[in-house]
Motif scaffolding. Structure first.
Motif, PDB file in Angstrom:
ATOM      1  N   VAL A  41       0.838  -1.205   0.000  1.00 30.65           N
ATOM      2  CA  VAL A  41       0.000   0.000   0.000  1.00 30.65           C
ATOM      3  C   VAL A  41       0.870   1.252   0.000  1.00 30.65           C
ATOM      4  CG1 VAL A  41      -1.661   1.336   1.361  1.00 30.65           C
ATOM      5  CG2 VAL A  41      -1.959  -1.134   1.105  1.00 30.65           C
ATOM      6  N   GLU A  42       1.892   1.280   0.869  1.00 31.38           N
ATOM      7  CA  GLU A  42       2.761   2.451   0.950  1.00 31.38           C
ATOM      8  C   GLU A  42       3.564   2.633  -0.334  1.00 31.38           C
ATOM      9  OE1 GLU A  42       5.112   1.915   4.422  1.00 31.38           O
ATOM     10  OE2 GLU A  42       3.463   2.333   5.822  1.00 31.38           O
ATOM     11  N   SER A  54      -7.793   9.042  -2.190  1.00 27.80           N
ATOM     12  CA  SER A  54      -6.741   8.017  -2.136  1.00 27.80           C
ATOM     13  C   SER A  54      -6.031   8.054  -0.787  1.00 27.80           C
ATOM     14  CB  SER A  54      -5.734   8.238  -3.259  1.00 27.80           C
ATOM     15  OG  SER A  54      -6.352   8.126  -4.518  1.00 27.80           O
ATOM     16  N   HIS A  55      -5.794   9.280  -0.275  1.00 24.83           N
ATOM     17  CA  HIS A  55      -5.153   9.401   1.037  1.00 24.83           C
ATOM     18  C   HIS A  55      -6.047   8.807   2.115  1.00 24.83           C
ATOM     19  CE1 HIS A  55      -1.513  11.516   0.106  1.00 24.83           C
ATOM     20  NE2 HIS A  55      -2.158  12.494  -0.554  1.00 24.83           N
ATOM     21  N   GLN A  56      -7.345   9.056   1.990  1.00 26.88           N
ATOM     22  CA  GLN A  56      -8.285   8.499   2.975  1.00 26.88           C
ATOM     23  C   GLN A  56      -8.287   6.969   2.920  1.00 26.88           C
ATOM     24  OE1 GLN A  56     -12.091  10.273   2.210  1.00 26.88           O
ATOM     25  NE2 GLN A  56     -11.477  12.313   2.967  1.00 26.88           N
ATOM     26  N   LEU A  57      -8.257   6.417   1.697  1.00 32.81           N
ATOM     27  CA  LEU A  57      -8.239   4.965   1.539  1.00 32.81           C
ATOM     28  C   LEU A  57      -6.956   4.383   2.127  1.00 32.81           C
ATOM     29  CD1 LEU A  57      -9.435   2.355   0.431  1.00 32.81           C
ATOM     30  CD2 LEU A  57      -8.346   2.877  -1.777  1.00 32.81           C
ATOM     31  N   GLN A  64      -6.648  -0.436   9.387  1.00 30.97           N
ATOM     32  CA  GLN A  64      -7.094  -1.833   9.396  1.00 30.97           C
ATOM     33  C   GLN A  64      -5.934  -2.765   9.705  1.00 30.97           C
ATOM     34  OE1 GLN A  64      -8.975  -3.107   5.751  1.00 30.97           O
ATOM     35  NE2 GLN A  64      -8.743  -5.274   6.252  1.00 30.97           N
ATOM     36  N   HIS A  65      -4.778  -2.499   9.093  1.00 26.17           N
ATOM     37  CA  HIS A  65      -3.610  -3.348   9.335  1.00 26.17           C
ATOM     38  C   HIS A  65      -3.157  -3.261  10.794  1.00 26.17           C
ATOM     39  CE1 HIS A  65      -2.635  -2.912   4.772  1.00 26.17           C
ATOM     40  NE2 HIS A  65      -3.473  -3.913   5.006  1.00 26.17           N
ATOM     41  N   GLU A  66      -3.205  -2.067  11.364  1.00 18.25           N
ATOM     42  CA  GLU A  66      -2.841  -1.905  12.776  1.00 18.25           C
ATOM     43  C   GLU A  66      -3.785  -2.707  13.675  1.00 18.25           C
ATOM     44  OE1 GLU A  66      -2.882   2.237  13.585  1.00 18.25           O
ATOM     45  OE2 GLU A  66      -0.868   2.592  12.774  1.00 18.25           O
ATOM     46  N   ASN A  67      -5.086  -2.637  13.356  1.00 16.06           N
ATOM     47  CA  ASN A  67      -6.066  -3.389  14.154  1.00 16.06           C
ATOM     48  C   ASN A  67      -5.832  -4.892  14.055  1.00 16.06           C
ATOM     49  OD1 ASN A  67      -7.350  -1.039  14.992  1.00 16.06           O
ATOM     50  ND2 ASN A  67      -8.826  -1.065  13.293  1.00 16.06           N
ATOM     51  N   GLU A  68      -5.470  -5.360  12.848  1.00 11.78           N
ATOM     52  CA  GLU A  68      -5.198  -6.785  12.673  1.00 11.78           C
ATOM     53  C   GLU A  68      -3.969  -7.219  13.473  1.00 11.78           C
ATOM     54  OE1 GLU A  68      -4.829  -7.392   8.502  1.00 11.78           O
ATOM     55  OE2 GLU A  68      -6.964  -7.109   8.066  1.00 11.78           O
ATOM     56  N   ILE A  69      -2.932  -6.361  13.470  1.00 11.98           N
ATOM     57  CA  ILE A  69      -1.722  -6.673  14.243  1.00 11.98           C
ATOM     58  C   ILE A  69      -2.050  -6.731  15.726  1.00 11.98           C
ATOM     59  CG2 ILE A  69       0.547  -5.796  14.938  1.00 11.98           C
ATOM     60  CD1 ILE A  69       0.838  -4.658  12.099  1.00 11.98           C
TER      61      ILE A  69
END
Length: 491
Positions: A41-42, A54-57, A64-69
């Motif tokens: 993504v980055e 796009s910045h919001q997405l 979402q990735h932080e929450n999954e971690i």
């Protein structure tokens, strides 16, 4: 990367679960997959000009990735979190560390290896470090003191009681690799003139028993150790019995300046769970538990394995410069010793040119000599580690190893001679092969005893680089003996 002060502090903690090794690997792979998706993504965001949507997405995906971690990592036992952090490169390690709940910080910092702990502490700010260390016991703070900034230590000390501050300063004052550096101060003390019923009532008022408590320490009013009271005796004896009647007066004590390796040997010999630590006046100042001893044994084993290759502990994901600094010196020494061995062989160029088969056989002589020496050296290093080698039995060990090696060498030499005769058809070459092999094996065995013992005598790690020195000797002398005998008897 999120602000360290926002490190998942709001996430509710569930009871940490302990993972099987396979489950820990699976959790690591899941985290690596999430981190890889975040990198994609980055990377895409950097390559293309993007608008506000796009910045919001990108921000939503990052969240979402932080929450999954967090969902994965904060459900684990601190030891499993430490394993995962140690298995990640530095950048990814810090990303995951930022998502570890602050309530886990202290336990994870204590569980993780030293080389990984440094990178974790560097990513934490002053507030987080003070909050984490503020929940630790004095002996645990002392364990981390070398890695913590001085201002953090100073602020943590302000929050300790006078007794805890004195314990911290005492623990920090003992040298590394001593009993004082690994002992803890949590223990139960009682007087000898009270009944077991009184002791039981006292224990019930405690919030919890110190970990690995198998015995209670009996002290007088000056805190001098008088005996030990095992919990089994406390449970099965008549409650009206006095402590003095059932306490043990024959017990093992440790001094804070004793070697932690010696303490580990005592625990192994006597199957101990805990042991009291007393000062020179006989006052009880702490205890060592089996958990501390297991850590010592594991660290010593890892250090010994690394030392044999001339290495020190390092972060496997450390920058290349650090890895080169750790590995290059002994590799350079090895290169020099190998060059000397080649130089020795080159002095017999005329012999080898006349009997070409010698070039194929001389590596066997050198290899078997090195193998024989490594076997002996491994046994001696182990004996030194557990304190079985002394000045009075050193010569006995040398003679024993020489006799064993001679017998093994004669048997192996016969096999090698038969092989040499089979491929060369020369009995003379077979005889030279056997003689050279026996001589080089005896040299390897002698050096396998002497190298670690001499290094230990001069206060050096007996395992550090010993195999490099042994290989140098057995290669150089093996070539010299084999080709020298061939020159004398075959040319």
């Amino acid at each position: 990367m999120p602000d360290p002060q926002q490190r998942a502090e709001s996430a509710p903690l569930s009871i940490p679960r302990r993972l099987e090794p396979e489950d820990a690997q699976q959790a690591l792979q899941e985290l690596q997959s999430i981190l890889k998706r975040q990198d994609v993504v980055e990377s895409l965001a950097q390559r293309h000009e993007s608008d506000d949507k796009s910045h919001q997405l990108e921000g939503l995906l990052h969240k979402q990735h932080e929450n999954e971690i967090r969902a994965i990592i904060n459900d684990l036992h601190p030891a499993d979190i430490a394993f995962i952090l140690e298995s990640l490169p530095v950048n990814e390690r810090q990303v995951v560390w930022q998502q570890v709940s602050a309530e886990h910080d202290a336990d994870v910092l204590l569980e993780v290896d030293d080389w990984a702990r440094e990178s974790l502490i560097e990513s934490m700010d002053h507030h987080d470090l003070v909050a984490a260390t503020g929940t630790m016991d004095a002996d645990e703070i002392a364990d981390l003191a070398a890695d913590l900034p001085p201002d953090v230590i100073a602020e943590v000390q302000k929050g300790l009681t006078e007794a805890e501050r004195a314990q911290l300063l005492e623990a920090m004052g003992y040298p590394e690799d001593t009993v004082g550096a690994i002992m803890d101060f949590e223990m139960v003390r009682v007087r000898e003139d009270v009944s077991l019923e009184v002791v039981l009532r006292y224990l019930r008022r405690l919030q919890e028993m110190p970990d690995h408590t198998d015995q209670i320490f009996v002290v007088d009013r000056q805190d001098k150790l008088q005996g030990t009271l095992h919990l089994t005796s406390l449970l099965v004896k008549d409650p009206e019995t006095l402590v003095s009647s059932v306490m043990l007066t024959d017990y093992l004590t440790l001094n804070p300046l004793d070697s932690d390796a010696d303490a580990a040997g005592a625990f192994e010999r006597y199957d101990l769970v805990s042991a009291p630590v007393v000062d020179d006046q006989g006052r009880l100042i702490g205890r060592v538990t089996i958990a501390d001893v297991v850590d010592v044994i594991q660290e010593d084993s890892q250090e010994q394995a690394l030392s044999r290759a001339g290495l020190q502990e390092e972060d496997i994901f450390a920058p290349l410069v650090d890895a080169l600094r750790n590995r290059a010196p002994w590799l350079f020494v090895n290169l020099c010793t190998a060059s000397i061995a080649s130089l020795v062989a080159s002095r017999f160029e005329n012999t080898v040119s006349h009997i070409v088969i010698l070039a194929f056989l001389m590596s066997i002589v050198a290899g078997i000599g090195g193998n024989s020496g490594n076997q002996t050296m491994t046994m001696i290093i182990r004996a030194l580690a557990v304190g079985r080698v002394t000045g009075s039995n050193a010569w006995t060990l040398v003679k024993r190893e020489l006799i064993v090696t001679l017998l093994v060498g004669l048997c192996g030499g016969l096999v090698a001679a038969a092989f040499a005769w089979a491929i060369s058809g020369s009995a003379a070459i077979a005889g030279v092969m056997m003689a050279a092999m026996v001589c080089n094996m005896l040299i390897g065995a002698s050096l396998g005893v002497l190298i670690p013992m001499l290094r230990d005598k001069f206060g050096k790690d007996p395992a550090m680089g010993s195999s490099v020195l042994l290989t140098f000797a057995t290669d150089s002398l093996g070539f010299f003996i084999f080709l020298g005998l061939a020159t004398l008897f075959l040319i």
